[in-house]
Design a protein around this motif. Structure first.
Motif, mmCIF file in Angstrom:
data_model
loop_
_atom_site.group_PDB
_atom_site.id
_atom_site.type_symbol
_atom_site.label_atom_id
_atom_site.label_comp_id
_atom_site.label_asym_id
_atom_site.label_seq_id
_atom_site.Cartn_x
_atom_site.Cartn_y
_atom_site.Cartn_z
ATOM 1 N N THR A 253 1.774 0.307 1.596
ATOM 2 C CA THR A 253 1.223 -0.255 2.822
ATOM 3 C C THR A 253 -0.106 -0.944 2.562
ATOM 4 O O THR A 253 -0.355 -2.065 3.045
ATOM 5 C CB THR A 253 1.029 0.853 3.878
ATOM 6 N N ILE A 254 -0.961 -0.297 1.757
ATOM 7 C CA ILE A 254 -2.302 -0.836 1.503
ATOM 8 C C ILE A 254 -2.268 -2.003 0.524
ATOM 9 O O ILE A 254 -2.917 -3.030 0.735
ATOM 10 C CB ILE A 254 -3.237 0.272 0.980
ATOM 11 N N PHE A 255 -1.490 -1.856 -0.550
ATOM 12 C CA PHE A 255 -1.552 -2.841 -1.640
ATOM 13 C C PHE A 255 -0.387 -3.823 -1.662
ATOM 14 O O PHE A 255 -0.369 -4.718 -2.515
ATOM 15 C CB PHE A 255 -1.633 -2.110 -2.986
ATOM 16 N N PHE A 256 0.583 -3.696 -0.758
ATOM 17 C CA PHE A 256 1.707 -4.627 -0.758
ATOM 18 C C PHE A 256 1.914 -5.244 0.627
ATOM 19 O O PHE A 256 1.779 -6.461 0.793
ATOM 20 C CB PHE A 256 2.975 -3.909 -1.224
ATOM 21 N N PHE A 257 2.221 -4.418 1.621
ATOM 22 C CA PHE A 257 2.548 -4.961 2.946
ATOM 23 C C PHE A 257 1.319 -5.562 3.633
ATOM 24 O O PHE A 257 1.406 -6.649 4.221
ATOM 25 C CB PHE A 257 3.171 -3.861 3.821
ATOM 26 N N TYR A 258 0.183 -4.872 3.578
ATOM 27 C CA TYR A 258 -1.023 -5.411 4.203
ATOM 28 C C TYR A 258 -1.460 -6.740 3.569
ATOM 29 O O TYR A 258 -1.778 -7.697 4.297
ATOM 30 C CB TYR A 258 -2.147 -4.382 4.138
ATOM 31 N N PRO A 259 -1.495 -6.865 2.231
ATOM 32 C CA PRO A 259 -1.838 -8.175 1.651
ATOM 33 C C PRO A 259 -0.873 -9.288 2.057
ATOM 34 O O PRO A 259 -1.297 -10.437 2.207
ATOM 35 C CB PRO A 259 -1.785 -7.914 0.133
ATOM 36 N N ILE A 260 0.419 -8.949 2.211
ATOM 37 C CA ILE A 260 1.373 -9.981 2.641
ATOM 38 C C ILE A 260 1.031 -10.483 4.037
ATOM 39 O O ILE A 260 1.010 -11.696 4.306
ATOM 40 C CB ILE A 260 2.815 -9.425 2.599
ATOM 41 N N LEU A 261 0.744 -9.559 4.943
ATOM 42 C CA LEU A 261 0.362 -9.951 6.302
ATOM 43 C C LEU A 261 -0.956 -10.722 6.303
ATOM 44 O O LEU A 261 -1.115 -11.706 7.042
ATOM 45 C CB LEU A 261 0.252 -8.707 7.183
ATOM 46 N N ALA B 177 -0.778 -20.791 2.109
ATOM 47 C CA ALA B 177 0.522 -21.266 2.579
ATOM 48 C C ALA B 177 1.468 -21.517 1.411
ATOM 49 O O ALA B 177 2.641 -21.135 1.446
ATOM 50 C CB ALA B 177 0.342 -22.538 3.413
ATOM 51 N N LEU B 178 0.952 -22.145 0.354
ATOM 52 C CA LEU B 178 1.780 -22.388 -0.827
ATOM 53 C C LEU B 178 2.206 -21.070 -1.470
ATOM 54 O O LEU B 178 3.357 -20.927 -1.929
ATOM 55 C CB LEU B 178 1.005 -23.236 -1.837
ATOM 56 N N SER B 179 1.309 -20.105 -1.511
ATOM 57 C CA SER B 179 1.644 -18.796 -2.081
ATOM 58 C C SER B 179 2.734 -18.115 -1.269
ATOM 59 O O SER B 179 3.662 -17.519 -1.836
ATOM 60 C CB SER B 179 0.399 -17.909 -2.138
ATOM 61 N N PHE B 180 2.637 -18.190 0.046
ATOM 62 C CA PHE B 180 3.628 -17.523 0.889
ATOM 63 C C PHE B 180 4.982 -18.213 0.770
ATOM 64 O O PHE B 180 6.025 -17.552 0.811
ATOM 65 C CB PHE B 180 3.171 -17.514 2.345
ATOM 66 N N ILE B 181 4.986 -19.518 0.600
ATOM 67 C CA ILE B 181 6.248 -20.245 0.392
ATOM 68 C C ILE B 181 6.927 -19.755 -0.884
ATOM 69 O O ILE B 181 8.136 -19.512 -0.911
ATOM 70 C CB ILE B 181 5.989 -21.760 0.323
ATOM 71 N N MET B 182 6.147 -19.586 -1.949
ATOM 72 C CA MET B 182 6.720 -19.098 -3.205
ATOM 73 C C MET B 182 7.213 -17.662 -3.064
ATOM 74 O O MET B 182 8.259 -17.300 -3.619
ATOM 75 C CB MET B 182 5.687 -19.207 -4.323
#
Length: 302
Positions: free
Chosen positions: A40-48, A276-281
Motif C-alpha cells: 500500500t505504501i510503496f506500490f499502490f500509493y505511488p501509483i495513485l 503522464a508518460l510514465s503512467f502510459i508505460m
C-alpha cells in the motif's frame, strides 16, 4: 426431544466451525498485514500519486491534457519505436542464446559448472559497470576493439556513433549481460523434465531433433513464457544503457522511452508531462503482461 437435541448439537458444531474459520482468517490477515501495508505504501500509493501528478502542469490542474499531448508528440512515438525494437531484439536473442547455452551446458562433460558460472558473472555485475566497460572497449578513438581492427588492417567502426550500429550494439551489450540468467532459467526447466519422456520417445524411434521438438520445447513452455514476460518488462523499462553508454544518441537512435521521460522530468523540469508518460508505460506493460499471460497459458503444457 431427540430431534431437538440433534438440531442443537448440529448448531453447536456449525458455531464451532464458524468460530474456527474466523480465527484462522484473522490469523491469516495478521500475517498478511505487513505485506499489505508494504504494498500500500510503496506500490499502490505511488501509483495513485503518479496518476494525480500526471494531471498537473507546473502550477495548475490540466486534467487529461498531458495525455493528449503525449499521443500527439512525434518524439514520444519515435522513442517508443526505438524501445519496442530494443525489447524485441533483446528478448528474442536472450531466448535463442539462453536456450542454446542451456542445452550445451546440460550435457555431461567436465567443467560444465565452471562454464555456467562464467556465463552468469555478467548478470551479477551492475549494468552501470557493464556499460562503462563496453563504452571504453567500443570507443571510436581509443577503444580496444577499433585498435584490434586497425592492427588487422580492417576498417574501424563507429560502434556507438553510427546511427545504424548504435542500437544493435546496445542490444548486444544487454544480451551479453543478461543471457546468463536466461540460461540458468532454461537449465532449471531442462532438469525438471523427466527422463522417462526422452526414453519413451527414443523407443518410438524419435531422433534427437524430434525429441527436442516434441518433448523439450513443449515442456519448456512455462519457462519460455516466464522468460518472455520478464524480458519484455525489463526491456521496455531500459534506462541505464542509454544513460551510461550513449546518452540516447546518435540522433536519438538509442533514446529509450524511460530515458526520454527522465530528460523531460529533470532536464526540461516538466514533471506533470513526465508523470503522464510514465503512467502510459505502466498501463502498457500491465496490458502486455496480461495478454502474454493469457496467450501463453493456452499453449503451455505442464
Amino acid at each position: 426431544m431427540s430431534l431437538i437435541m440433534a438440531r442443537d448439537s448440529l448448531g453447536e458444531k456449525r458455531s464451532v466451525r464458524m468460530g474456527l474459520a474466523s480465527r484462522q482468517a484473522l490469523i491469516a490477515y495478521v500475517f498478511l498485514a505487513p505485506a499489505l501495508i508494504y504494498f500500500t505504501i510503496f506500490f499502490f500509493y505511488p501509483i495513485l500519486l503518479e496518476l494525480w501528478a500526471s494531471m498537473q502542469s507546473t502550477t495548475d490542474f490540466v486534467g487529461l491534457a498531458n495525455y493528449l499531448t503525449a499521443f500527439q508528440d512525434q518524439r514520444v512515438w519515435a522513442t517508443f519505436q526505438v524501445t519496442v525494437l530494443f525489447a524485441i531484439g533483446v528478448t528474442l536473442l536472450n531466448i535463442l542464446l539462453g536456450l542454446g547455452l542451456a542445452l550445451l551446458l546440460d550435457l555431461p562433460f567436465k567443467g560444465r559448472v565452471v562454464f555456467r558460472a562464467v556465463f552468469l558473472v555478467p548478470y551479477m555485475t551492475s549494468m552501470v559497470i557493464v556499460g562503462l566497460m563496453w563504452r571504453n572497449i567500443l570507443d571510436p578513438q581509443v577503444g580496444i576493439l577499433n585498435r584490434l581492427l586497425f592492427s588487422l588492417g580492417l576498417p574501424q567502426q563507429g560502434w556507438l556513433t553510427d546511427y545504424q550500429l548504435a542500437l544493435p550494439v546496445v542490444i548486444g551489450i544487454t544480451v551479453w549481460q543478461g543471457v546468463g540468467y536466461t540460461m540458468i532459467l532454461f537449465l532449471a526447466g531442462l532438469q525438471g523434465i523427466p527422463e522417462d519422456y526422452y526414453e519413451a520417445a527414443q523407443v518410438d524411434g524419435a531422433n534427437g531433433w524430434m525429441r527436442f521438438r516434441h518433448v523439450t520445447l513443449p515442456l519448456l513452455a512455462p519457462t519460455t513464457l516466464f522468460v518472455v514476460i520478464i524480458g519484455v518488462i525489463n526491456s521496455l523499462q531500459a534506462f541505464t544503457q542509454a544513460f551510461v553508454i550513449t546518452q540516447g544518441g546518435p540522433a536519438d537512435a538509442t533514446r529509450f522511452y524511460v530515458f526520454h521521460v527522465y530528460n523531460i522530468a529533470f532536464n526540461e523540469n516538466n514533471l506533470g508531462y513526465a508523470s503522464a508518460l510514465s503512467f502510459i508505460m505502466f498501463v502498457l506493460i500491465l496490458v502486455l503482461t496480461l495478454i502474454q499471460w493469457r496467450l501463453g497459458n493456452k499453449v503451455v503444457e505442464y
